[in-house]
Design an enzyme around this catalytic site. Structure first.
Site, PDB file in Angstrom:
ATOM      1  N   LYS A  98      -9.505  -3.181 -11.908  1.00 47.33           N
ATOM      2  CA  LYS A  98     -10.294  -3.575 -10.741  1.00 47.33           C
ATOM      3  C   LYS A  98     -11.232  -2.422 -10.339  1.00 47.33           C
ATOM      4  CE  LYS A  98      -9.539  -4.780  -5.984  1.00 47.33           C
ATOM      5  NZ  LYS A  98      -8.939  -4.183  -4.836  1.00 47.33           N
TER       6      LYS A  98
ATOM      7  N   LYS B 255     -12.633   2.933  -6.013  1.00 46.00           N
ATOM      8  CA  LYS B 255     -12.910   4.385  -5.947  1.00 46.00           C
ATOM      9  C   LYS B 255     -11.722   5.180  -6.470  1.00 46.00           C
ATOM     10  CE  LYS B 255     -13.870   3.284  -1.828  1.00 46.00           C
ATOM     11  NZ  LYS B 255     -14.655   2.428  -1.003  1.00 46.00           N
TER      12      LYS B 255
ATOM     13  N   LYS C   1       0.840  -1.219   0.000  1.00 47.88           N
ATOM     14  CA  LYS C   1       0.000   0.000   0.000  1.00 47.88           C
ATOM     15  C   LYS C   1       0.861   1.249   0.000  1.00 47.88           C
ATOM     16  CE  LYS C   1      -4.529  -1.067   0.928  1.00 47.88           C
ATOM     17  NZ  LYS C   1      -5.713  -1.048   1.720  1.00 47.88           N
TER      18      LYS C   1
END
Ligand code: SF4
Length: 327
Positions: A195, A198, A114
Site C-alpha cells: 500500500k 509514507k 495501530k
C-alpha cells in the site's frame, strides 16, 4: 434552500502523495459544488501519534495546505482552516469526553490495530485512545450532515453518531446525526507493491519534481518473472499494472496487459505509458503549487478567511452547547 454540510480533515503527518490525491482530495473537489464544505488540516490529530517529535508538523501543515489548494479546493466555495486555530474543538472534545464510555473507545478497531502496527511509538496514551472523541468534536462542531468515508472508516463515524445521540439524549437536541458519504476509493499501491504509505517509503509525492516521478516509476518493482525482455509476465503480479488500472485509459491497460503476457512490450515502455499518465495528473497540480509557493501571502489570506468562517460557526455552536450543559 441552504446546502447541506460536509466536513472532512486531513492529518499533516508528512508530505501528501498520489494515494491521498485519488483517495481524498479529488473527492473533496467534487463535493464542494454540491455541499457547503468545511475542510481542515488536523494538526492536533497528528499529535496523537507524533507527540514525541513535532519538529516536522509546521512544514507538513504547509505542504498539506498547498496541496489541498493545488488539487482544486476553491476557497470561494469551501472553508479551509487549521484545527488548532479553532480552540473550540478542544472545549467540545473535553465535554464529549465526559459522556463517552471507555468501552466505546477501546472497541474501535484501529485503536488496537495501530498499536500493533506502529512499533516505534508508544500509543498507550490518553490522547490516542481519545482520538475518536476529538474527531467527533470536529464533526459535530459544524453540525455536518455528511462525512466522506471509506468503508474502513465507518466504525469511527459510528462512534461519532453514538456520542451525538448520547449528548442529545442527556442535554437536548443540539446536534444532527452525521451520516457517512460512502465513497469507494481506489487502493493505490506504492513503488514496491505494498500500500502506498509514507511509513513504507514507497510514495510518489505531489511535491516530487517531474524528474523524481520519472525516476521512481522507472525503477518500480515489476513482475519478478520478467527478468529478460523476452520473458512473458503476468500483469496482475506487477505493481506497475495496478497503477495503470487507476491512471491509464482502458485501451492503454489492454495494450500493457497484452504486451506483458506476450513479451511484446518491454517493462520500460510499459512504464513510459504510466509516466505519461501520472504526469497528466500531476502537471496542473505542479503548476498551481508553483503559483502558491511564489505567493505565501495568499496562503495566509486563505487560512485567515477560512479561520474567520470556521470560528463563527464554532462559536455559535459552543454557545448552544454550554447552554445545553448548563455551563
Ligand atoms: S510489462 Fe508492464 S505490467 Fe508487465 S511486468 Fe513489465 S512493467 Fe509490469
Amino acid at each position: 434552500m441552504a446546502k447541506q454540510r460536509v466536513l472532512s480533515g486531513i492529518q499533516p503527518s508528512g508530505r501528501l502523495h498520489i494515494g491521498n490525491l485519488v483517495g481524498a482530495l479529488q473527492n473533496w473537489v467534487k463535493l464542494q459544488d454540491k455541499y457547503e464544505c468545511f475542510y481542515f488540516v488536523a494538526d492536533w490529530h497528528a499529535l496523537t501519534s507524533q507527540y514525541s517529535d513535532t519538529s516536522q508538523i509546521r512544514e507538513s501543515v504547509k505542504d498539506v495546505l498547498i496541496n489541498i489548494l493545488a488539487a482544486g479546493i476553491d476557497p470561494a466555495k469551501s472553508t479551509v482552516f487549521l484545527q488548532s486555530h479553532v480552540p473550540e474543538h478542544a472545549e467540545l472534545h473535553l465535554l464529549l469526553s465526559m459522556i463517552t464510555p471507555l468501552g466505546w473507545l477501546e472497541r474501535v478497531p484501529t485503536y488496537k490495530e495501530k498499536q500493533l502496527e506502529i512499533k516505534d511509538k508508544d500509543l498507550g496514551t490518553y490522547g490516542f485512545l481519545g482520538y475518536p472523541v476529538l474527531q467527533s468534536a470536529d464533526i459535530l462542531m459544524y453540525k455536518a450532515n455528511y462525512v466522506p468515508v471509506g468503508i474502513d472508516q465507518m466504525p469511527h463515524l459510528e462512534i461519532t453518531r453514538e456520542i451525538c445521540r448520547r449528548f442529545n439524549s442527556l442535554y437536548g437536541d443540539v446536534f444532527p446525526e452525521p451520516e457517512g458519504l460512502l465513497t469507494e476509493f481506489p487502493k493505490v499501491v506504492g513503488l514496491d507493491g505494498r500500500k502506498m504509505s509514507k511509513s513504507y517509503d514507497n510514495c510518489i509525492y505531489l511535491s516530487d519534481s517531474p524528474e523524481e516521478v520519472e525516476q521512481k516509476i522507472k525503477t518500480m518493482t515489476t513482475d519478478p518473472q520478467r527478468v529478460k525482455r523476452t520473458d512473458r509476465g503476468n500483469p496482475e503480479k506487477s505493481p506497475v499494472f495496478q497503477l495503470h488500472k487507476i491512471f491509464s485509459t482502458k485501451d492503454e491497460q489492454q495494450e500493457a496487459a497484452r504486451g506483458c503476457e506476450t513479451a511484446s512490450i518491454g517493462c520500460l515502455d510499459c512504464k513510459k505509458i504510466l509516466i505519461k499518465n501520472v504526469f497528466k495528473l500531476l502537471h496542473p497540480i505542479w503548476d498551481k503549487r508553483e503559483i502558491l509557493l511564489d505567493n505565501p501571502k495568499r496562503i495566509d489570506e486563505i487560512i485567515q478567511e477560512g479561520h474567520a468562517k470556521a470560528i463563527k460557526v464554532a462559536s455559535y455552536t459552543m454557545v448552544e452547547v454550554r447552554k445545553a450543559v448548563n455551563l
